[in-house]
Design an enzyme around this catalytic site. Structure first.
Site, PDB file in Angstrom:
ATOM      1  N   THR A 174       0.876  -1.191   0.000  1.00  0.00           N
ATOM      2  CA  THR A 174       0.000   0.000   0.000  1.00  0.00           C
ATOM      3  C   THR A 174       0.905   1.231   0.000  1.00  0.00           C
ATOM      4  O   THR A 174       1.390   1.642  -1.031  1.00  0.00           O
ATOM      5  CB  THR A 174      -0.970   0.010   1.198  1.00  0.00           C
TER       6      THR A 174
ATOM      7  N   LYS B 214       3.208  -6.948   3.832  1.00  0.00           N
ATOM      8  CA  LYS B 214       2.932  -5.550   3.498  1.00  0.00           C
ATOM      9  C   LYS B 214       2.663  -4.884   4.827  1.00  0.00           C
ATOM     10  O   LYS B 214       2.128  -5.489   5.753  1.00  0.00           O
ATOM     11  CB  LYS B 214       1.717  -5.438   2.567  1.00  0.00           C
TER      12      LYS B 214
ATOM     13  N   THR C 274      -0.935  -9.079  13.577  1.00  0.00           N
ATOM     14  CA  THR C 274      -0.105  -8.069  12.936  1.00  0.00           C
ATOM     15  C   THR C 274      -0.677  -7.637  11.599  1.00  0.00           C
ATOM     16  O   THR C 274      -1.819  -7.918  11.282  1.00  0.00           O
ATOM     17  CB  THR C 274       1.324  -8.617  12.752  1.00  0.00           C
TER      18      THR C 274
ATOM     19  N   GLU D  39       5.716   4.231   7.554  1.00  0.00           N
ATOM     20  CA  GLU D  39       5.296   5.390   6.760  1.00  0.00           C
ATOM     21  C   GLU D  39       6.161   6.610   7.082  1.00  0.00           C
ATOM     22  O   GLU D  39       6.187   7.086   8.216  1.00  0.00           O
ATOM     23  CB  GLU D  39       3.819   5.688   6.981  1.00  0.00           C
TER      24      GLU D  39
ATOM     25  N   ASN E 178      -0.331  10.602   5.655  1.00  0.00           N
ATOM     26  CA  ASN E 178      -1.602  10.324   6.309  1.00  0.00           C
ATOM     27  C   ASN E 178      -2.541  11.510   6.394  1.00  0.00           C
ATOM     28  O   ASN E 178      -3.661  11.387   6.876  1.00  0.00           O
ATOM     29  CB  ASN E 178      -1.356   9.741   7.698  1.00  0.00           C
TER      30      ASN E 178
ATOM     31  N   THR F 188      -7.022  10.366  -1.142  1.00  0.00           N
ATOM     32  CA  THR F 188      -7.085  10.970  -2.476  1.00  0.00           C
ATOM     33  C   THR F 188      -5.838  10.653  -3.282  1.00  0.00           C
ATOM     34  O   THR F 188      -4.904  10.055  -2.785  1.00  0.00           O
ATOM     35  CB  THR F 188      -7.236  12.490  -2.374  1.00  0.00           C
TER      36      THR F 188
END
Lengths: 404, 404
Positions: B150, B176, B187, B273, B399, B404
């Site tokens: 992702t 992932k 997890t 991230e 985030n 979008t």
């Protein structure tokens, strides 16, 4: 009951001051505050539950064991925590106050806030304590509010006036807190003064009861500070009959105290490190108080939801997710979610599933500075409110190199 | 035991593929993966403890009730969570696999990852399932690893070769996971394949035992995902005597499995991230396993510490603070802290108080990409390791407007 000006000096018989003494290098930033009651006051406090505790809290706890205090000294810049000589220096700060203004050192509340683990230099305090005392005034509450700020961008003060059996009483408060805020049975630094007459036991009862629904429902970043403390002084100068038990007068005081603390929570959350938005999550319909509180707090603590709010993104799935892992006993298939601000209200989730909504309208609502996240988790009788803020680039910037 | 290439297809008898079918608008991003064993395999899994669960998990759990599976299908882009028709669509995905490659629908593991609360469109899957199946190959494990990504910036695959009584065995895995990672008894998405022969009960025992020290000690952002799942298939094609009880063979398998999962943890944490750094907090000297784990996990979860690591700031007070509120039963006056990387090691705190250290050297150590935070909490026999990453501007960016 009405909101009034005057902050920490709004109640009768309190003087305050705040100066730059030199603990901080930046000369434009005040770093030392003093608050004094004309007469000894009853006092109560709650402290952080962090096992790592600032030395000032240990000293304050000892000084408040008899339920009385008359002065509060607080420096910003250095937390006086995780230092081998911390207790010694916190005691020395109380002695300096005692020697300068003539109150007993045992009646001094001492607090420090700032970097953990760096030694506190007493010299600037010793050199400037007389200047600090000389400037004590009923009109300098604002200076004290400024002097306790760390990464705060606005000073935090509030005051209310109310009556108990026709006697006019007051409560004022100041707070500092912007990061490392995730109170757990205590909170950041909050000093509250009142002229009400109330016994130490009832004062403690009022404070402990109040924070469970106010400061303990507030989170900026999930980090429970080592130096959290809320203290309240009540000097009795309002002249009401001393409150010594529960009843109407106690309830009125509780309500006034709650007005002060809820307002401080909102101001603190809205000024969270780097924050652009105040988030209020209002959970209703829970079967237990715990389920309502766990759900509300989990939502305002979610980094993902906080980042989405920064982006004015109606990503309600992250709210469901946060409730789902909160530990709250709720039926996630019965959860409704709406967003509300001064621009209106929009429903985005019904019975745990998405419903069609206008992304444009949602964006307009979420671009405001105060966002209410309304969550109905069922048809139970319990509700709760939690306060937080968005997660922004500036939070990272502020905390990426805080010590320099 | 040695690390080998091949990822999810490293073990005998597994084929995989990954394609762009159209769930995502971006045509350069694969969004559908298929992994198939030549023969039915024993299977085990662990799932998120979030009360909000993705529909695919419910379907997978039912399919694995008999301890066997033969295929795994996973899409990225849409989580198929908080949708009224989620179960129906997850079942339909399994039927599509069954109709295309001839395995029983009950033997299909189904998973989805992406946005919560938006409906999953089955059409792109139905249209491209034949293409996906036609491309199944022992050399396409990488495509499957790519298709489940992702916000991941790197594909996550690992494999090991080991022997059990002279029989060569293999375990491969892909994962992932980049955000919404704070596993709790489960997890993010991890698929593991092995050619070992092992009973379903022992396979589940191995997996459940392993994740307590691996994926459950990993946190990117404190948000436990709704779609977390780890599944492992073991098809027996290695030819070893089936493992049906604890013993040497089981221990060897556990060790090999742990090599795969620890490596995946490190890759996931390092690719959190927005992350620029992998953080490994190694706690030793605890009196209980729980104290070691709580301390380690609390440190890698602290937003303040994570932001300090982004800034390469040796702000060790935040480590003490995080241990103090972790709930771990430790004596905070006995805590030692050091930082270590390929540039060296530096001690910054001894017995809960700061010690003099070179800020310059600390900065040099902390500017590296893999940082070890070494914490000694006493002289007890227990230790633990937790994995995390720094908190950066890019986490907020990613985030702030994910949908979008």
């Amino acid at each position: 009951m009405k909101l009034i000006s005057g902050g920490i000096c709004a109640a009768k018989g309190y003087k305050a001051n705040g100066i730059h003494c030199g603990i901080r290098k930046n000369r434009t930033k005040k770093d030392l505050a003093l608050i004094v009651s004309d007469v000894p006051a009853h006092a109560a406090a709650v402290y952080t539950t962090n096992l790592v505790k600032g030395a000032p809290l240990t000293v304050t706890k000892a000084h408040l064991a008899n339920g009385t205090a008359q002065a509060i000294i607080c420096n910003s810049g250095i937390a006086n925590t995780c230092n081998a000589d911390g207790i010694e220096k916190a005691n020395a700060m109380c002695e300096l106050v005692s020697n300068t203004i003539g109150v007993s050192a045992d009646d001094v509340v001492v607090a420090s806030t700032g970097v953990i683990g760096q030694p506190l230099n007493l010299e600037p305090i010793a050199e400037h304590i007389q200047e600090l005392a000389d400037g004590l005034s009923e009109n300098s509450g604002e200076a004290a509010a400024e002097a306790i700020m760390t990464t705060d961008t606005v000073k935090k003060e509030i005051a209310v006036e109310f009556t108990i059996s026709d006697t006019v009483c007051h409560i004022g408060g100041i707070a500092k807190g912007s990061g490392m805020i995730h109170p757990n049975m205590a909170t950041m630094l909050v000093f509250i003064t009142s002229d009400i007459a109330i016994s130490p036991a009832m004062l403690q009862k009022a404070l402990s009861g109040d924070i469970a629904n106010t400061f303990n429902m507030l989170s900026i970043d999930g980090d429970t500070s080592t130096n959290d403390m809320v203290t309240v002084l009540a000097n009795g100068l309002a002249g009401n009959d001393e409150i010594t038990a529960e009843g109407e007068a106690f309830n009125t005081f509780m309500k006034a105290l709650n007005t002060v603390t809820v307002n401080l929570c909102r101001i603190i959350a809205g000024d969270g490190e780097g924050a652009t938005k105040l988030l209020e999550c209002k959970v209703s319909g829970a079967d237990t108080e715990q389920a309502a509180k766990l759900s509300a707090k989990s939502v305002v603590c979610s980094s993902l939801l906080k980042a989405a709010m920064f982006g004015a993104d109606a990503n309600w799935g992250r709210i469901l997710c946060a409730i789902g892992y909160s530990g709250a006993d709720v039926d996630v298939n019965k959860v409704d979610v709406s967003f509300r601000s001064t621009k209106g209200e929009i429903a985005v989730c019904r019975d745990g599933a998405g419903i069609p909504f206008s992304e444009e309208q949602a964006k307009e609502i979420l671009l405001e500075h105060e966002i209410e996240i309304l969550v109905k988790v069922g048809n139970g009788p319990y509700s709760a409110c939690a306060w937080g803020c968005d997660l922004t680039y500036d939070y990272v910037k502020i905390n990426g190199d805080y010590r320099t």
